[in-house]
Design an enzyme around this catalytic site. Structure first.
Site, PDB file in Angstrom:
ATOM      1  N   TYR A   9      -3.403   4.024   9.346  1.00  0.00           N
ATOM      2  CA  TYR A   9      -3.079   4.901  10.919  1.00  0.00           C
ATOM      3  C   TYR A   9      -4.646   4.145  11.590  1.00  0.00           C
ATOM      4  O   TYR A   9      -4.085   4.358  13.169  1.00  0.00           O
ATOM      5  CB  TYR A   9      -2.756   5.855  10.825  1.00  0.00           C
ATOM      6  N   SER A  10      -5.465   5.428  11.202  1.00  0.00           N
ATOM      7  CA  SER A  10      -6.517   5.644  11.901  1.00  0.00           C
ATOM      8  C   SER A  10      -7.241   4.899  12.462  1.00  0.00           C
ATOM      9  O   SER A  10      -7.576   4.639  13.768  1.00  0.00           O
ATOM     10  CB  SER A  10      -7.647   6.903  11.194  1.00  0.00           C
ATOM     11  N   ALA A  59      -3.107   8.078  21.160  1.00  0.00           N
ATOM     12  CA  ALA A  59      -3.131   8.260  22.834  1.00  0.00           C
ATOM     13  C   ALA A  59      -3.544   9.537  23.147  1.00  0.00           C
ATOM     14  O   ALA A  59      -2.872   9.880  24.183  1.00  0.00           O
ATOM     15  CB  ALA A  59      -1.595   8.239  23.031  1.00  0.00           C
ATOM     16  N   ASP A  99       0.850  -1.099  -0.016  1.00  0.00           N
ATOM     17  CA  ASP A  99       0.098   0.148  -0.463  1.00  0.00           C
ATOM     18  C   ASP A  99       0.769   1.513   0.297  1.00  0.00           C
ATOM     19  O   ASP A  99       0.174   2.344  -0.852  1.00  0.00           O
ATOM     20  CB  ASP A  99      -0.877  -0.239   1.130  1.00  0.00           C
TER      21      ASP A  99
END
Length: 292
Positions: free
Chosen positions: A190-191, A212, A74
């Protein structure tokens, strides 16, 4: 028919698949454009039935190219955005990597892909991009991304504070390691690993996901993709990280940034027998537990 091929690196273990791709496309009468640094890596390893046209940058490509084939994972496909830019060159990804949400053509489907390209037996999905406006020049000629935009602390310092605004109205101050704004395409990247929701590619919206967060009641938020999301950032450190997909810049707290939908889209080729839901089930192992 002219076809461009892009890849980051050549590995000896991929030699057979690359050779098959080159042979298959040539056999079907296609003229090949090859990314020059990749071509140089393959010197002596690949047999070329015909000398390809070499390209180095986006400026070498023209609109006569029927499609761009990405050979890799990707991340490799994300690189092609910097090459095709706003040209109407559709992209298709052959998965030589691991996950393959975007590059979802398996090695065993190379010949099927070539036949589909030749007969135009495929679907083009238009994927929205996000655009970064900033108070200083960032990311050169490519201030846009297919997956996501992120703000992040640069080192091992304490958390940072990101003040976010939606269409100029205060949204929230995120006390966190960082913040992600993803497109529907990037919602599985990532989300997702930070607890964000999965959006279907055709869904309209951006996902704002903290990394975080200090306050556990702060949750990912889906906002309309016609909104402008702006940011101010501060922390104990003097420098912070700003990314568009895999590209990175270092910024200071003086930099003002805003995210909006880009004016053009990326054309992504999908074969008729594949779709996003199949990819979800396959990559996330949904339905593997037969007790359900």
């Amino acid at each position: 028919m002219q076809v461009a091929i892009y890849s980051r690196n050549f590995s000896p273990q991929d030699q057979a698949d690359v050779q098959l791709l080159i042979h298959t496309l040539h056999q079907r009468g296609m003229q090949l454009w090859i990314y020059a640094p990749w071509y140089e890596q393959m010197h002596g390893s690949i047999r070329w039935p015909q000398q390809p046209v070499l390209f180095h940058t986006a400026h070498d490509l023209n609109e006569k190219i029927a499609c761009m084939i990405s050979m890799g994972g990707d991340g490799t496909l994300l690189d092609t955005l910097c090459l095709v830019r706003d040209k109407p060159i559709p992209v298709i990804g052959v998965n030589m990597g691991r996950l393959g949400f975007l590059a979802n053509i398996g090695r065993d489907m190379i010949e099927r892909m070539a036949d589909a390209l030749l007969s135009h037996d495929y679907v083009i999905e238009k994927r929205i991009l996000l655009h970064l406006d900033a108070s200083i020049p960032l990311f050169g000629e490519v201030p846009y991304a297919l997956n996501d935009f992120t703000l992040h602390k640069k080192d091992a310092s304490s958390m940072i504070r990101i003040h976010a605004f939606l269409n100029g109205e205060f949204l929230n101050t995120y006390w966190a390691d960082g913040l992600i704004v993803s497109t529907p395409t990037g919602s599985t990247a990532y989300s997702l690993s930070c607890g964000g929701p999965i959006l279907l590619p055709e869904a309209g919206g951006f996902v704002v996901t903290p990394v975080a967060p200090h306050n556990l009641n702060v949750r990912p938020l889906v906002v309309p993709d016609d909104a402008v999301i702006s940011f101010e950032i501060e922390g104990r450190s003097e420098q912070f990280l700003c990314t568009l997909d895999a590209r990175m810049e270092t910024i200071t707290s003086d930099v003002k940034m805003a995210i909006r939908k880009e004016d053009f889209m990326l054309n992504l080729i999908r074969l008729q027998e594949t779709n996003f839901l199949q990819t979800l089930r396959s990559k996330l192992f949904w339905g593997i537990d037969k007790r359900n």
